[in-house]
Design a protein around this motif. Structure first.
Motif, mmCIF file in Angstrom:
data_model
loop_
_atom_site.group_PDB
_atom_site.id
_atom_site.type_symbol
_atom_site.label_atom_id
_atom_site.label_comp_id
_atom_site.label_asym_id
_atom_site.label_seq_id
_atom_site.Cartn_x
_atom_site.Cartn_y
_atom_site.Cartn_z
ATOM 1 N N GLY A 56 7.093 5.888 5.688
ATOM 2 C CA GLY A 56 8.071 5.287 5.965
ATOM 3 C C GLY A 56 9.135 4.901 5.722
ATOM 4 O O GLY A 56 9.881 5.429 6.014
ATOM 5 N N LEU A 57 8.846 4.634 4.802
ATOM 6 C CA LEU A 57 10.281 3.857 3.805
ATOM 7 C C LEU A 57 10.789 5.199 3.300
ATOM 8 O O LEU A 57 11.884 5.584 3.048
ATOM 9 N N VAL A 58 9.961 6.240 2.286
ATOM 10 C CA VAL A 58 10.373 7.185 2.225
ATOM 11 C C VAL A 58 11.191 7.975 2.388
ATOM 12 O O VAL A 58 12.056 8.436 2.430
ATOM 13 N N ASP A 59 10.327 8.197 4.017
ATOM 14 C CA ASP A 59 11.976 8.738 5.149
ATOM 15 C C ASP A 59 13.011 8.684 4.893
ATOM 16 O O ASP A 59 13.867 10.032 4.858
ATOM 17 N N ILE A 60 12.846 7.181 5.319
ATOM 18 C CA ILE A 60 14.545 6.849 5.418
ATOM 19 C C ILE A 60 15.182 6.687 4.595
ATOM 20 O O ILE A 60 16.653 7.114 4.522
ATOM 21 N N VAL A 61 14.548 7.035 2.945
ATOM 22 C CA VAL A 61 15.480 7.023 1.682
ATOM 23 C C VAL A 61 15.628 8.046 1.375
ATOM 24 O O VAL A 61 17.185 8.460 1.223
ATOM 25 N N GLY A 62 15.178 9.041 2.025
ATOM 26 C CA GLY A 62 14.964 10.141 2.163
ATOM 27 C C GLY A 62 16.340 10.740 2.587
ATOM 28 O O GLY A 62 16.941 11.658 2.383
ATOM 29 N N ASP A 63 16.568 10.585 4.154
ATOM 30 C CA ASP A 63 17.507 10.281 5.058
ATOM 31 C C ASP A 63 18.837 9.874 4.202
ATOM 32 O O ASP A 63 20.026 10.735 4.910
ATOM 33 N N LEU A 64 19.014 8.784 3.877
ATOM 34 C CA LEU A 64 20.377 8.233 3.432
ATOM 35 C C LEU A 64 20.715 9.206 2.251
ATOM 36 O O LEU A 64 21.946 9.513 2.583
ATOM 37 N N ILE A 65 19.966 9.549 1.696
ATOM 38 C CA ILE A 65 19.915 10.415 0.276
ATOM 39 C C ILE A 65 20.564 11.392 0.762
ATOM 40 O O ILE A 65 21.769 12.405 0.189
ATOM 41 N N GLU A 66 20.358 12.464 1.264
ATOM 42 C CA GLU A 66 20.506 13.254 2.575
ATOM 43 C C GLU A 66 22.062 13.167 2.830
ATOM 44 O O GLU A 66 22.427 14.397 2.646
ATOM 45 N N ASP A 67 21.791 11.670 4.117
ATOM 46 C CA ASP A 67 23.092 11.823 4.383
ATOM 47 C C ASP A 67 24.271 12.385 3.114
ATOM 48 O O ASP A 67 25.473 12.401 3.637
ATOM 49 N N TYR A 68 24.132 11.355 2.533
ATOM 50 C CA TYR A 68 25.135 10.682 1.330
ATOM 51 C C TYR A 68 25.564 12.206 0.812
ATOM 52 O O TYR A 68 26.214 12.522 0.444
ATOM 53 N N GLU A 69 24.591 13.017 0.068
ATOM 54 C CA GLU A 69 24.685 14.129 -0.180
ATOM 55 C C GLU A 69 25.457 15.554 0.594
ATOM 56 O O GLU A 69 26.257 15.599 0.154
ATOM 57 N N ALA A 70 24.936 15.522 1.667
ATOM 58 C CA ALA A 70 25.376 16.042 2.757
ATOM 59 C C ALA A 70 27.496 15.648 2.834
ATOM 60 O O ALA A 70 27.801 17.458 2.761
ATOM 61 N N GLU A 71 27.337 14.480 2.842
ATOM 62 C CA GLU A 71 28.837 14.486 2.707
ATOM 63 C C GLU A 71 30.179 14.231 1.623
ATOM 64 O O GLU A 71 30.586 14.864 0.846
ATOM 65 N N HIS A 72 29.025 14.019 0.598
ATOM 66 C CA HIS A 72 29.803 13.966 -0.763
ATOM 67 C C HIS A 72 29.459 15.237 -2.143
ATOM 68 O O HIS A 72 29.616 14.797 -2.832
ATOM 69 N N HIS A 73 28.270 15.455 -1.639
ATOM 70 C CA HIS A 73 27.598 16.893 -2.799
ATOM 71 C C HIS A 73 27.171 17.586 -2.016
ATOM 72 O O HIS A 73 26.507 18.495 -2.122
ATOM 73 N N PRO A 74 27.887 18.345 -0.751
ATOM 74 C CA PRO A 74 27.882 19.306 0.097
ATOM 75 C C PRO A 74 27.102 20.851 -1.332
ATOM 76 O O PRO A 74 27.718 21.359 -2.074
ATOM 77 N N LEU A 75 26.402 21.119 -0.411
ATOM 78 C CA LEU A 75 25.657 22.343 -1.474
ATOM 79 C C LEU A 75 25.161 23.441 -0.276
ATOM 80 O O LEU A 75 25.524 23.278 1.339
ATOM 81 N N PRO A 76 25.745 24.654 -0.287
ATOM 82 C CA PRO A 76 25.280 25.590 0.667
ATOM 83 C C PRO A 76 23.835 25.096 1.080
ATOM 84 O O PRO A 76 23.108 24.737 0.412
ATOM 85 N N GLU A 77 24.267 25.815 2.724
ATOM 86 C CA GLU A 77 22.765 25.702 3.097
ATOM 87 C C GLU A 77 20.979 26.162 1.870
ATOM 88 O O GLU A 77 21.569 27.414 1.757
#
Length: 137
Positions: A56-77
């Protein structure tokens, strides 16, 4: 279900956890690096066991990283399969060169988008290619 949540008793626990781990919305690059380290440590701890209590913690931390990357390190889909295809090409690998993922048939299904990478496979690929596990998530 009408169970009430005792927020007054929950807040001190949350503050203690947050202070000890730094697990919260990522605010800058240093925090991003720390959260990536935490994700790697959690993946090491879970050893690919989908039923591990820390998943559950893996999912939470992964989601936080994904959110940050989407805003600050956007990559092509992209998908984990796209990342894997790219890394295979970069390293001159064939499907049969990835036994840590599974049989050639399993690798083929992943690359075709018919099968998702599981936590064990993500961890193995992260280690093999020296990239963040988030690359494949």
């Amino acid at each position: 279900m009408n169970a009430s949540i005792n927020v007054k008793s929950l807040l001190p626990l949350w503050e203690q956890f947050r202070a000890a781990t730094g697990i919260t919305s990522i605010r800058d690059e240093a925090h991003y690096a720390r959260m990536t380290e935490i994700l790697e440590a959690l993946l090491d701890e879970t050893q690919g066991d989908e039923n591990h209590p820390a998943m559950g913690l893996v999912d939470i931390v992964g989601d936080l990283i994904e959110d940050y990357e989407a805003e600050h390190h956007p990559l092509p889909e992209t998908t984990g399969a796209h990342a894997l295809k790219f890394l295979m090409a970069q390293h001159g690998l064939k499907q049969s060169d990835l036994p840590e993922i599974g049989s050639q048939g399993v690798v083929s299904e992943i690359l075709a988008g018919k099968r998702e990478l599981n936590i064990r496979q993500v961890r193995a690929l992260s280690k093999r290619f020296g990239v963040s596990a988030a690359t494949f998530v």
